[in-house]
Scaffold this active site. Structure first.
Site, PDB file in Angstrom:
ATOM      1  N   HIS A  46      37.192  15.073 108.098  1.00  0.00           N
ATOM      2  CA  HIS A  46      36.117  15.895 107.548  1.00  0.00           C
ATOM      3  C   HIS A  46      35.399  15.130 106.439  1.00  0.00           C
ATOM      4  O   HIS A  46      36.002  14.286 105.758  1.00  0.00           O
ATOM      5  CB  HIS A  46      36.677  17.202 106.978  1.00  0.00           C
ATOM      6  CG  HIS A  46      37.158  18.159 108.031  1.00  0.00           C
ATOM      7  ND1 HIS A  46      37.505  19.460 107.762  1.00  0.00           N
ATOM      8  CD2 HIS A  46      37.322  17.983 109.371  1.00  0.00           C
ATOM      9  CE1 HIS A  46      37.872  20.063 108.887  1.00  0.00           C
ATOM     10  NE2 HIS A  46      37.782  19.182 109.866  1.00  0.00           N
ATOM     11  N   GLU A  64      34.365  16.012 103.465  1.00  0.00           N
ATOM     12  CA  GLU A  64      34.908  16.167 102.112  1.00  0.00           C
ATOM     13  C   GLU A  64      36.175  15.333 101.930  1.00  0.00           C
ATOM     14  O   GLU A  64      36.367  14.683 100.900  1.00  0.00           O
ATOM     15  CB  GLU A  64      35.236  17.639 101.819  1.00  0.00           C
ATOM     16  CG  GLU A  64      34.073  18.595 101.988  1.00  0.00           C
ATOM     17  CD  GLU A  64      34.020  19.209 103.371  1.00  0.00           C
ATOM     18  OE1 GLU A  64      34.134  18.469 104.379  1.00  0.00           O
ATOM     19  OE2 GLU A  64      33.860  20.434 103.463  1.00  0.00           O
ATOM     20  N   CYS A 118      36.477  23.694 104.572  1.00  0.00           N
ATOM     21  CA  CYS A 118      37.596  24.341 105.260  1.00  0.00           C
ATOM     22  C   CYS A 118      38.798  24.375 104.310  1.00  0.00           C
ATOM     23  O   CYS A 118      38.805  23.710 103.273  1.00  0.00           O
ATOM     24  CB  CYS A 118      37.933  23.574 106.540  1.00  0.00           C
ATOM     25  SG  CYS A 118      38.863  22.057 106.250  1.00  0.00           S
ATOM     26  N   CYS A 162      40.284  20.900 103.328  1.00  0.00           N
ATOM     27  CA  CYS A 162      39.522  20.161 102.326  1.00  0.00           C
ATOM     28  C   CYS A 162      39.614  20.836 100.959  1.00  0.00           C
ATOM     29  O   CYS A 162      39.699  20.149  99.934  1.00  0.00           O
ATOM     30  CB  CYS A 162      38.071  20.029 102.773  1.00  0.00           C
ATOM     31  SG  CYS A 162      37.896  18.955 104.221  1.00  0.00           S
TER      32      CYS A 162
END
Ligand code: ZN
Length: 153
Positions: free
Chosen positions: A54, A56, A84, A87
């Site tokens: 992801h 992040e 999410c 993260c």
């Protein structure tokens, strides 16, 4: 003059748009400290087949490596989409000071991009989730943490 929060977010969204053009998912993130960008990243799940890639999380990894520290206190993260739980947990682990997002989970839902169902799972507690965490200690296993403590000196 330092860029404003909105300007940082514009860049995070621009990263997400560029990633879409490159065949990636529509997510980008910026990590900023003292008004300076420390790391930029886009979602690389499609490109790498790594489900944890992801934006992040990758920005956090890059920032930690470039700063040489697992603590990112004082850093602000600008994410194009609502982070999410993975993260968000990573942000807690490294002590991020604040986080902003441009697009909500509600906006992502129609596109399969919402992580609200995972938040709902986590709200239930570790034993009540669809993936229940169950203790399993081998009968002769003990002392791991004491060993670590001794190694610390
Ligand atoms: Zn995430």
């Amino acid at each position: 003059m330092e860029p404003s929060a909105e300007e940082f977010m514009r860049e995070a969204v621009a990263l997400a748009r560029a990633n879409v053009k490159a065949g990636g998912r529509p997510f980008g993130a910026l990590l900023v400290r003292d008004g300076r960008v420390i790391a930029r990243a886009v979602n690389e799940v499609n490109q790498t087949k790594d489900p944890t890639a992801h934006a992040e999380l990758l920005a956090i990894r890059r920032a930690s490596q470039s700063l040489g520290s697992a603590s990112l206190s004082g850093c602000i993260i600008y994410a194009s989409g609502h982070p999410c739980p993975m993260c968000l947990a990573a942000m807690h682990l490294c002590g991020i000071q604040g986080a902003y997002f441009a697009y909500t989970n509600e906006e992502g839902e129609a596109f399969g991009l919402s992580t609200a169902p995972i938040y709902a799972q986590l709200a239930r507690g570790p034993q009540a989730q669809s993936i229940a965490l169950r203790p399993l200690r081998p009968s002769d296993e003990h002392g791991l943490y004491e060993e670590w403590k001794r190694q610390q000196g």
